[in-house]
Each structure stands twice: as C-alpha cells, then as structure tokens.
Design an enzyme around this catalytic site. Structure first.
Site, PDB file in Angstrom:
ATOM      1  CB  CYS A 113      -0.928   0.021   1.205  1.00 58.20           C
ATOM      2  SG  CYS A 113      -2.106  -1.329   1.182  1.00 58.20           S
ATOM      3  CG  HIS A 255      -3.512   3.625   2.118  1.00 58.07           C
ATOM      4  ND1 HIS A 255      -3.919   3.229   0.871  1.00 58.07           N
ATOM      5  CD2 HIS A 255      -3.418   2.482   2.866  1.00 58.07           C
ATOM      6  CE1 HIS A 255      -4.075   1.914   0.860  1.00 58.07           C
ATOM      7  NE2 HIS A 255      -3.777   1.446   2.062  1.00 58.07           N
ATOM      8  CG  ASN A 285      -6.419  -1.056   0.935  1.00 57.65           C
ATOM      9  OD1 ASN A 285      -5.744  -0.519   0.052  1.00 57.65           O
ATOM     10  ND2 ASN A 285      -5.886  -1.558   2.035  1.00 57.65           N
TER      11      ASN A 285
HETATM   12  N1  ACO Z   1     -18.450  -9.420   8.542  1.00 61.65           N
HETATM   13  C1  ACO Z   1     -18.934  -9.701   9.761  1.00 61.65           C
HETATM   14  N2  ACO Z   1     -18.138  -9.979  10.802  1.00 61.65           N
HETATM   15  C2  ACO Z   1     -16.805  -9.946  10.600  1.00 61.65           C
HETATM   16  C3  ACO Z   1     -16.253  -9.664   9.340  1.00 61.65           C
HETATM   17  C4  ACO Z   1     -17.127  -9.391   8.279  1.00 61.65           C
HETATM   18  N3  ACO Z   1     -16.701  -9.099   7.046  1.00 61.65           N
HETATM   19  N4  ACO Z   1     -14.904  -9.708   9.454  1.00 61.65           N
HETATM   20  C5  ACO Z   1     -14.634 -10.009  10.717  1.00 61.65           C
HETATM   21  N5  ACO Z   1     -15.762 -10.160  11.421  1.00 61.65           N
HETATM   22  C6  ACO Z   1     -15.941 -10.488  12.834  1.00 61.65           C
HETATM   23  C7  ACO Z   1     -14.746 -11.207  13.409  1.00 61.65           C
HETATM   24  O1  ACO Z   1     -14.836 -12.587  13.141  1.00 61.65           O
HETATM   25  C8  ACO Z   1     -14.890 -10.884  14.874  1.00 61.65           C
HETATM   26  O2  ACO Z   1     -15.850 -11.745  15.427  1.00 61.65           O
HETATM   27  P1  ACO Z   1     -15.690 -12.334  16.913  1.00 61.65           P
HETATM   28  O3  ACO Z   1     -15.689 -11.144  17.803  1.00 61.65           O
HETATM   29  O4  ACO Z   1     -16.885 -13.212  17.062  1.00 61.65           O
HETATM   30  O5  ACO Z   1     -14.376 -13.061  16.901  1.00 61.65           O
HETATM   31  C9  ACO Z   1     -15.463  -9.475  14.890  1.00 61.65           C
HETATM   32  O6  ACO Z   1     -16.021  -9.270  13.573  1.00 61.65           O
HETATM   33  C10 ACO Z   1     -14.459  -8.389  15.167  1.00 61.65           C
HETATM   34  O7  ACO Z   1     -13.295  -8.627  14.380  1.00 61.65           O
HETATM   35  P2  ACO Z   1     -12.082  -7.640  14.411  1.00 61.65           P
HETATM   36  O8  ACO Z   1     -10.999  -8.173  13.522  1.00 61.65           O
HETATM   37  O9  ACO Z   1     -11.717  -7.318  15.814  1.00 61.65           O
HETATM   38  O10 ACO Z   1     -12.718  -6.336  13.717  1.00 61.65           O
HETATM   39  P3  ACO Z   1     -12.097  -4.913  13.558  1.00 61.65           P
HETATM   40  O11 ACO Z   1     -12.989  -3.909  14.156  1.00 61.65           O
HETATM   41  O12 ACO Z   1     -10.645  -4.866  13.917  1.00 61.65           O
HETATM   42  O13 ACO Z   1     -12.183  -4.689  11.978  1.00 61.65           O
HETATM   43  C11 ACO Z   1     -10.755  -4.744  10.059  1.00 61.65           C
HETATM   44  C12 ACO Z   1     -11.483  -5.545  11.110  1.00 61.65           C
HETATM   45  C13 ACO Z   1     -11.755  -3.971   9.260  1.00 61.65           C
HETATM   46  C14 ACO Z   1      -9.959  -5.685   9.191  1.00 61.65           C
HETATM   47  C15 ACO Z   1      -9.782  -3.738  10.778  1.00 61.65           C
HETATM   48  O14 ACO Z   1      -9.051  -4.403  11.756  1.00 61.65           O
HETATM   49  C16 ACO Z   1      -8.813  -3.057   9.830  1.00 61.65           C
HETATM   50  O15 ACO Z   1      -9.189  -2.273   8.980  1.00 61.65           O
HETATM   51  N6  ACO Z   1      -7.495  -3.300   9.994  1.00 61.65           N
HETATM   52  C17 ACO Z   1      -6.445  -2.610   9.244  1.00 61.65           C
HETATM   53  C18 ACO Z   1      -6.391  -2.963   7.789  1.00 61.65           C
HETATM   54  C19 ACO Z   1      -5.297  -2.164   7.125  1.00 61.65           C
HETATM   55  O16 ACO Z   1      -5.198  -0.973   7.286  1.00 61.65           O
HETATM   56  N7  ACO Z   1      -4.380  -2.788   6.430  1.00 61.65           N
HETATM   57  C20 ACO Z   1      -3.229  -2.049   5.922  1.00 61.65           C
HETATM   58  C21 ACO Z   1      -3.172  -1.933   4.513  1.00 61.65           C
HETATM   59  S1  ACO Z   1      -3.449  -3.435   3.657  1.00 61.65           S
HETATM   60  C22 ACO Z   1      -2.050  -3.782   2.741  1.00 61.65           C
HETATM   61  O17 ACO Z   1      -1.024  -3.224   2.900  1.00 61.65           O
HETATM   62  C23 ACO Z   1      -2.157  -4.859   1.734  1.00 61.65           C
END
Ligand code: ACO
Length: 328
Positions: A113, A255, A285
């Site tokens: 990214c 980003h 993204n």
């Molecule tokens: N739909 C419904 N529920 C979901 C989904 C979905 N699509 N995805 C995850 N959940 C559930 C999980 O299973 C979890 O359930 P549980 O509590 O029963 O275990 C719950 O939702 C919470 O999961 P978290 O991972 O804690 O959710 P979070 O609020 O952290 O959001 C996300 C997840 C959106 C991925 C976030 O962590 C994020 O954006 N992280 C950073 C991503 C990023 O910036 N990456 C960098 C660039 S990417 C690159 O370089 C290629």
C-alpha cells in the site's frame, strides 16, 4: 534549484462494481458491518482481460494528457504494484510498450500500500538531482486476484484500480511541488499483512499453481493499531520538516484502507475532517493505487487549487509507511 512538480494526474477504475450487498450473498457478513467497521460500500473488480499493466496504461495515458506531455518525453516509469502481471519482466515494461514511452527506463517497486509514496520519493530524488526531467509514477493493483474470497475478514476490504502522476522538473527557488517525502519500513512486522507463500520460497515451489497459496493474510486488529501510530508520527515529522503547522494544511489525502483508521489519525493530528479527501466508500483499499486515484479525483473535484498544501500519508504491508507534503 530543481523542484519536482506534479504536472498531471490520471486514474482508471474497472467497470464492474461489487457491493457489500453482493458480498452478503456469498459470505457471512453484512452491509452494516462492512460500512460501520471500514467505511466501504462498494469496490471495483477487474475484468478477465484487465491486469495491473492494463489498468496502469489507462491511468498513465490520462496523466500524460493532463500534463500535456508525450509518452516519448518520459525519462522513467515507476510502477508501484504488489500484483504484477507476471514475475518478470516488470509490469512497468508492459506499460512502457503499451503507451509508447520509447525513451524511458521502466521498473516496478514493491512496497504494497505504501508503494506510491515510495515511488514519489524515488522520482523526487531523480528530479531534484537534475538527472531527469519527466517521471511517471503509477500505482496499479488487481487485489481481487490475491484475496481469499472465503475469508470475510480480508476480502471485503480490497478493490482494483490504478492512478498515476507525471512529475516534472521545474527550476525555481520558490517552495513548490513535492516539498519532502518520508518513508519507513519495519520488517519485524512483516507477518501482520502478507501473502505468505510465494514463488521464491522453496516449500511452495512444488505446489506452484495452487491459487489458495497466494492469498492475503492479515492480523487486522494489530495492523489497525500500528497504522494509526505510525501514520500520525510520520505526518507530524513531515509537517515539522517543512516548518508547517496543522493549520497550514489545506488538504489531506490519506491511503484509503479503513475510514476508522483515517478518522483516528486525523483526530490525533487535530486537523478538521473537512480537509480530508475520502473515496473509500466507492473503491475500498486499492493498495498502491489508492492515493493517486484519490489525488486525481480531488483534483477533478476542484479540491486542489494552485498553492494548495497537501499532506499524503500511508501504511502498508512490510510494515511500510510514509508521508509527503506537496505544494501545488
Ligand atoms: N463481517 C462480519 N463480521 C466480521 C467480518 C465481516 N466481514 N470480518 C470479521 N468479522 C468479525 C470477526 O470474526 C470478529 O468476530 P468475533 O468477535 O466473534 O471473533 C469481529 O467481527 C471483530 O473482528 P475484528 O478483527 O476485531 O474487527 P475490527 O474492528 O478490527 O475490523 C478490520 C477488522 C476492518 C480488518 C480492521 O481491523 C482493519 O481495517 N485493519 C487494518 C487494515 C489495514 O489498514 N491494512 C493495511 C493496509 S493493507 C495492505 O497493505 C495490503
């Protein structure tokens, strides 16, 4: 004194739209969850014939047109991508052929990214040193080819697209163009986001061809926290380096990985939210393509006027991160 100005911008998004409601039909997820946790409403998916080089060439032509520069005048093409067409030759060489940049060098860089900010930083050095005049920096990705469409925690986040800028040398003592770029990596955090299996690792050489082995794996929560910390730090560094304070920033182009990450960083920087350009709801993204697409859209929307001081910031796999300050 040589300055590196952005002379033109362009972007290209594939036609096919995949909405959160479409994803609801194939995964245990909901529009509400995706929208509130990420800010994403829909994303674009490349067609069968659309590889990174194809998307990149479309964006590049538009950037050249807006810069009023011919492809033959380009000295270098830097293509930032994590989804190259093939292992080699570089995808940049395909773009070079496609747009007819007969006099340029062309190469890919891989910083996921953060690729575009890394690419700008390389272009900046070539131009400010006086070595080259016109550099094309492109971010192009077909993330849909490397996501695991059964993993709801990652596949909902990504989309395909390309964005490009033409950077041009200008001789002036006025502070203008790319004022500074700041790039960092921390390989200790490489397992946070990765495509863990690849052609160069012995254990998969025999399994090559199994598409399941080439998917993005991410520790979302841990990435979220480090992303907020690192982007805040590097933005403050970039502002301080240029003797600017938060009030001097006219526009932030972050980003577009997660709206909540952007909000958290902007809150820490104490910059008004109206100064932030957001298009994550439309594209998700798009990795290295995210910032150049956003810059192009902001420009076309009239959000970038002459004199505008723009702050860009990014974090990506590696871990890599960076920021840059641009004066238009
Ligand atoms: N739909 C419904 N529920 C979901 C989904 C979905 N699509 N995805 C995850 N959940 C559930 C999980 O299973 C979890 O359930 P549980 O509590 O029963 O275990 C719950 O939702 C919470 O999961 P978290 O991972 O804690 O959710 P979070 O609020 O952290 O959001 C996300 C997840 C959106 C991925 C976030 O962590 C994020 O954006 N992280 C950073 C991503 C990023 O910036 N990456 C960098 C660039 S990417 C690159 O370089 C290629």
């Amino acid at each position: 004194m040589f300055r590196a100005e952005i002379a033109g911008t362009g972007s290209y998004l594939p036609e096919k739209i995949l909405t959160n409601f479409d994803l609801e039909k194939q995964l245990d997820t909901s529009d509400e969850w995706i929208r509130t946790r990420t800010g994403i409403v829909e994303r674009r998916i490349a067609g069968k014939e659309e590889s990174s080089s194809v998307l990149a060439a479309h964006a590049a032509r538009k950037a050249l047109e807006s810069a009023k520069i011919k492809a033959e005048e380009l000295d270098i093409i830097i293509l930032c991508t994590s989804t190259p067409d093939v292992l080699f030759p570089s995808t940049a060489c395909f773009v070079q052929k496609e747009i007819g940049a007969t006099h340029s060098a062309a190469f890919d860089i891989s910083a996921v990214c953060s690729g575009f900010v890394y690419g700008l930083s390389i272009a900046e050095q070539y131009i400010k040193s006086g070595r080259y005049r016109h550099v094309l920096v492109i971010g192009s990705e077909v993330n849909s080819r490397i996501v695991d469409w059964t993993d709801r925690s990652t596949c909902i986040l990504f989309g395909d697209g390309a964005g490009a800028v033409v950077m041009t040398r200008k001789e002036t003592t006025e502070p203008c163009g790319l004022l500074s770029s700041h790039i960092y990596s921390d390989g200790n955090l490489s397992s946070l986001i990765e495509v863990p299996k690849a052609i160069g690792r012995a254990e998969v050489s025999t399994e090559n061809g199994n598409p399941e082995k080439f998917c993005i794996k991410m520790s979302g929560n841990a990435t979220f926290k480090v992303a907020v910390k690192r982007m805040t730090e590097v933005c403050l560094e970039a502002l301080e380096y240029n003797g600017l304070c938060r009030e001097d920033v006219d526009l932030v182009v972050p980003h577009q990985a997660n709206k909540r990450i952007i909000d958290a960083v902007i809150k820490r920087l104490q910059i008004p939210f109206e100064k932030v350009f957001i298009n994550i709801h439309k594209y998700g993204n798009t990795s290295a393509a995210s910032i150049p697409i956003a810059i192009d859209e902001a420009k076309r929307a009239g959000r970038i006027q002459p004199g505008c001081r723009m702050l860009i910031m990014v974090v990506g796999a590696g871990l890599t991160w960076g920021a840059a300050v641009i004066r238009w």
